[in-house]
Design a protein around this motif. Structure first.
Motif, PDB file in Angstrom:
ATOM      1  N   ASP A 238      -0.108 -37.214  -5.996  1.00 26.79           N
ATOM      2  CA  ASP A 238      -1.642 -37.625  -6.087  1.00 26.79           C
ATOM      3  C   ASP A 238      -2.210 -36.746  -5.171  1.00 26.79           C
ATOM      4  O   ASP A 238      -1.776 -35.974  -4.358  1.00 26.79           O
ATOM      5  CB  ASP A 238      -1.598 -39.112  -6.024  1.00 26.79           C
ATOM      6  CG  ASP A 238      -2.775 -39.433  -6.570  1.00 26.79           C
ATOM      7  OD1 ASP A 238      -3.480 -38.719  -7.169  1.00 26.79           O
ATOM      8  OD2 ASP A 238      -3.309 -40.773  -6.504  1.00 26.79           O
ATOM      9  N   TYR A 239      -3.744 -36.829  -5.326  1.00 25.16           N
ATOM     10  CA  TYR A 239      -4.402 -35.955  -4.404  1.00 25.16           C
ATOM     11  C   TYR A 239      -5.468 -37.013  -3.646  1.00 25.16           C
ATOM     12  O   TYR A 239      -5.755 -37.729  -4.017  1.00 25.16           O
ATOM     13  CB  TYR A 239      -5.384 -34.979  -5.362  1.00 25.16           C
ATOM     14  CG  TYR A 239      -4.404 -34.300  -6.462  1.00 25.16           C
ATOM     15  CD1 TYR A 239      -3.999 -33.105  -5.893  1.00 25.16           C
ATOM     16  CD2 TYR A 239      -4.336 -34.722  -7.598  1.00 25.16           C
ATOM     17  CE1 TYR A 239      -3.001 -32.491  -6.702  1.00 25.16           C
ATOM     18  CE2 TYR A 239      -3.535 -34.102  -8.415  1.00 25.16           C
ATOM     19  CZ  TYR A 239      -3.008 -32.968  -8.020  1.00 25.16           C
ATOM     20  OH  TYR A 239      -2.135 -32.183  -9.080  1.00 25.16           O
ATOM     21  N   GLU A 240      -5.424 -36.670  -2.236  1.00 25.44           N
ATOM     22  CA  GLU A 240      -5.982 -37.304  -1.237  1.00 25.44           C
ATOM     23  C   GLU A 240      -7.684 -36.959  -1.369  1.00 25.44           C
ATOM     24  O   GLU A 240      -7.877 -35.704  -1.793  1.00 25.44           O
ATOM     25  CB  GLU A 240      -5.428 -37.254   0.021  1.00 25.44           C
ATOM     26  CG  GLU A 240      -4.033 -37.645   0.173  1.00 25.44           C
ATOM     27  CD  GLU A 240      -3.680 -37.367   1.625  1.00 25.44           C
ATOM     28  OE1 GLU A 240      -2.496 -37.882   1.836  1.00 25.44           O
ATOM     29  OE2 GLU A 240      -3.883 -36.600   2.302  1.00 25.44           O
TER      30      GLU A 240
ATOM     31  N   TYR B 215      -0.514 -29.349 -12.327  1.00 24.49           N
ATOM     32  CA  TYR B 215      -0.708 -30.033 -11.028  1.00 24.49           C
ATOM     33  C   TYR B 215      -0.248 -29.542  -9.723  1.00 24.49           C
ATOM     34  O   TYR B 215      -1.138 -29.756  -8.620  1.00 24.49           O
ATOM     35  CB  TYR B 215       0.131 -31.391 -11.546  1.00 24.49           C
ATOM     36  CG  TYR B 215      -0.181 -32.173 -12.627  1.00 24.49           C
ATOM     37  CD1 TYR B 215      -1.531 -32.560 -12.592  1.00 24.49           C
ATOM     38  CD2 TYR B 215       0.320 -32.132 -13.656  1.00 24.49           C
ATOM     39  CE1 TYR B 215      -2.061 -33.665 -13.786  1.00 24.49           C
ATOM     40  CE2 TYR B 215       0.046 -32.745 -14.634  1.00 24.49           C
ATOM     41  CZ  TYR B 215      -1.053 -33.738 -14.861  1.00 24.49           C
ATOM     42  OH  TYR B 215      -1.774 -34.086 -15.799  1.00 24.49           O
TER      43      TYR B 215
ATOM     44  N   LYS C 214      -3.103 -27.178  -8.682  1.00 23.98           N
ATOM     45  CA  LYS C 214      -4.349 -27.710  -8.176  1.00 23.98           C
ATOM     46  C   LYS C 214      -3.939 -28.006  -6.977  1.00 23.98           C
ATOM     47  O   LYS C 214      -4.984 -27.860  -5.964  1.00 23.98           O
ATOM     48  CB  LYS C 214      -4.621 -28.845  -9.082  1.00 23.98           C
ATOM     49  CG  LYS C 214      -5.564 -29.685  -8.496  1.00 23.98           C
ATOM     50  CD  LYS C 214      -5.828 -31.377  -9.478  1.00 23.98           C
ATOM     51  CE  LYS C 214      -7.098 -31.951  -8.810  1.00 23.98           C
ATOM     52  NZ  LYS C 214      -7.334 -33.163  -9.792  1.00 23.98           N
ATOM     53  N   GLY C 215      -2.650 -28.342  -6.463  1.00 20.17           N
ATOM     54  CA  GLY C 215      -2.242 -28.697  -4.946  1.00 20.17           C
ATOM     55  C   GLY C 215      -2.536 -27.452  -4.129  1.00 20.17           C
ATOM     56  O   GLY C 215      -2.762 -27.516  -3.007  1.00 20.17           O
TER      57      GLY C 215
ATOM     58  N   GLN D 282      -8.027 -26.201   0.622  1.00 19.35           N
ATOM     59  CA  GLN D 282      -6.997 -26.712   0.027  1.00 19.35           C
ATOM     60  C   GLN D 282      -6.753 -28.424   0.352  1.00 19.35           C
ATOM     61  O   GLN D 282      -6.832 -28.832   1.095  1.00 19.35           O
ATOM     62  CB  GLN D 282      -5.605 -26.093   0.539  1.00 19.35           C
ATOM     63  CG  GLN D 282      -4.683 -26.064  -0.195  1.00 19.35           C
ATOM     64  CD  GLN D 282      -3.399 -25.180   0.170  1.00 19.35           C
ATOM     65  OE1 GLN D 282      -3.660 -23.934   0.672  1.00 19.35           O
ATOM     66  NE2 GLN D 282      -2.316 -25.774   0.072  1.00 19.35           N
ATOM     67  N   PRO D 283      -6.600 -28.648  -1.174  1.00 19.78           N
ATOM     68  CA  PRO D 283      -6.462 -30.223  -1.021  1.00 19.78           C
ATOM     69  C   PRO D 283      -5.348 -30.760  -0.535  1.00 19.78           C
ATOM     70  O   PRO D 283      -4.446 -30.065  -0.490  1.00 19.78           O
ATOM     71  CB  PRO D 283      -6.693 -30.500  -2.554  1.00 19.78           C
ATOM     72  CG  PRO D 283      -6.174 -29.483  -3.355  1.00 19.78           C
ATOM     73  CD  PRO D 283      -6.519 -28.237  -2.338  1.00 19.78           C
ATOM     74  N   SER D 284      -5.394 -31.961   0.214  1.00 14.17           N
ATOM     75  CA  SER D 284      -4.204 -32.617   0.742  1.00 14.17           C
ATOM     76  C   SER D 284      -3.524 -33.639  -0.351  1.00 14.17           C
ATOM     77  O   SER D 284      -4.243 -34.172  -1.223  1.00 14.17           O
ATOM     78  CB  SER D 284      -4.268 -32.998   2.095  1.00 14.17           C
ATOM     79  OG  SER D 284      -5.472 -34.230   1.897  1.00 14.17           O
ATOM     80  N   MET D 285      -2.340 -34.066  -0.307  1.00 10.31           N
ATOM     81  CA  MET D 285      -1.653 -34.629  -1.510  1.00 10.31           C
ATOM     82  C   MET D 285      -0.616 -35.822  -0.898  1.00 10.31           C
ATOM     83  O   MET D 285      -0.243 -35.824   0.275  1.00 10.31           O
ATOM     84  CB  MET D 285      -0.752 -33.682  -2.209  1.00 10.31           C
ATOM     85  CG  MET D 285      -1.321 -32.561  -2.789  1.00 10.31           C
ATOM     86  SD  MET D 285      -0.166 -31.210  -3.304  1.00 10.31           S
ATOM     87  CE  MET D 285       0.454 -32.125  -4.718  1.00 10.31           C
TER      88      MET D 285
ATOM     89  N   LYS E 237       0.258 -30.449   2.002  1.00 10.99           N
ATOM     90  CA  LYS E 237      -0.223 -29.354   1.464  1.00 10.99           C
ATOM     91  C   LYS E 237       0.795 -28.205   1.184  1.00 10.99           C
ATOM     92  O   LYS E 237       1.820 -28.077   1.751  1.00 10.99           O
ATOM     93  CB  LYS E 237      -1.140 -28.758   2.297  1.00 10.99           C
ATOM     94  CG  LYS E 237      -2.665 -29.648   2.674  1.00 10.99           C
ATOM     95  CD  LYS E 237      -3.693 -28.698   3.476  1.00 10.99           C
ATOM     96  CE  LYS E 237      -4.768 -29.513   3.648  1.00 10.99           C
ATOM     97  NZ  LYS E 237      -5.891 -28.898   4.550  1.00 10.99           N
TER      98      LYS E 237
END
Length: 314
Positions: free
Chosen positions: A13-15, A80, A83-84, A108-111, A130
């Motif tokens: 999932d994405y934080e 997915y 996207k990360g 960059q998104p964290s997960m 990440k």
């Protein structure tokens, strides 16, 4: 009873906030080959003199979450993970076909990554994760796989899943014979294999006081893209290009049909000077290292990824 690996699984999932579980949990069950993500924490030995030769109890040191996740290369679930590494894509629609375009992001998104063992009712939930590097290899007569190197902040162990309603990601594998390589805009017919790595140059040293020994953040560095093309040696044109320091372009792609494709476009690369070796009496091959960069391309991204499939959004 020993835990069986075939019953295990991975959910991501994405934080919204780094190292914090989202208020609204989504989650996607991902196809994987292996998941070696783990928490390490040092034991710091004591130098205290106590009047005997016996060492005293050690103290817990910093927490380091890291490890490789190997995934199958595919046309659906891969979005997915992209996207990360790149953030949410720009998506356009056309009669049930969706084109997702990814580019180098500022942030960059964290997960959240869950490693689940349902036959033991134990779930290891890693936060602040990440993707540091993604390494692609193809050209062999084997299943195509991608190795993701992941850094994270912390790990907790739960008796229940992160989200029991997580969606199972669609999966459509990429075959070796779907691959193509274009150099300077022209498809090559002499390439035997390719390895390339996308590296976010993440900084894993940011520990802070009062943070419980975990990384306070994992900030981004300069995006790097490097690789090696192994090809049949037919002429010296690429050697001349490399020796002159002349830039060219590279596209590495996979296409099953008009509705399913994945392409990594490197608008500007430089080839490292190289030579051909005589290793025996049979055919001669040459290894061609390359490095991508951004100089003047209008896309302002050293790699541009285009994924075409039937997934509406990532």
């Amino acid at each position: 009873m020993i835990v069986r690996g075939y019953k295990s699984g991975t959910v991501i999932d994405y934080e919204t906030t780094y190292n914090t579980l989202p208020e609204k949990k989504n989650g996607y069950r991902m196809p994987i080959v292996s998941n070696e993500l783990k928490k390490d924490q040092t034991l710091i030995e004591s130098d205290v003199i106590s009047g005997t030769r016996n060492a005293l109890q050690p103290a817990l040191g910093r927490v380091a979450v890291s490890g490789d996740i190997v995934i199958p290369a595919d046309y659906e679930a891969i979005g997915y993970w992209l996207k990360g590494q790149f953030g949410a894509p720009q998506t356009t629609t056309g009669e049930g076909i969706y084109t997702h375009k990814f580019a180098v992001p500022e942030y960059q998104p964290s997960m959240v990554i869950q490693k689940g063992f349902p036959d033991a009712s134990k779930y290891m939930i890693y936060t602040g994760c990440k993707i540091n590097t993604a390494e692609w290899k193809f050209g062999d007569d084997a299943e195509m796989q991608v190795t993701l190197s992941v850094l994270g902040a912390d790990r907790t162990v739960a008796d229940a899943e992160y989200n029991s309603a997580a969606v199972t990601a669609k999966y459509l594998p990429i075959s070796q014979n779907h691959a193509y390589v274009k150099l300077g805009g022209t498809e090559s017919k002499i390439v035997k294999s390719v390895t390339f790595k996308l590296d976010g140059s993440l900084d894993d040293s940011q520990y802070v006081v009062g943070g419980g020994g975990v990384r306070g953040d994992i900030p981004e560095g300069l995006m790097q893209a490097t690789g090696t093309i192994t090809a049949m040696f037919t002429d010296t044109s690429l050697m001349s290009l490399a020796d002159a320091g002349t830039k060219t372009s590279l596209e590495i792609g996979f296409k099953m049909d008009d509705k399913h494709s994945l392409a990594f476009n490197f608008p500007e690369i430089q080839i490292e000077p190289h030579d051909a070796s005589i290793s025996g009496p049979s055919g001669v091959e040459v290894e061609i290292p390359f490095r991508a960069f951004w100089g003047s391309d209008s896309g302002k991204s050293l790699v541009q990824v285009t994924l075409v499939n039937d997934v509406e959004a990532y």
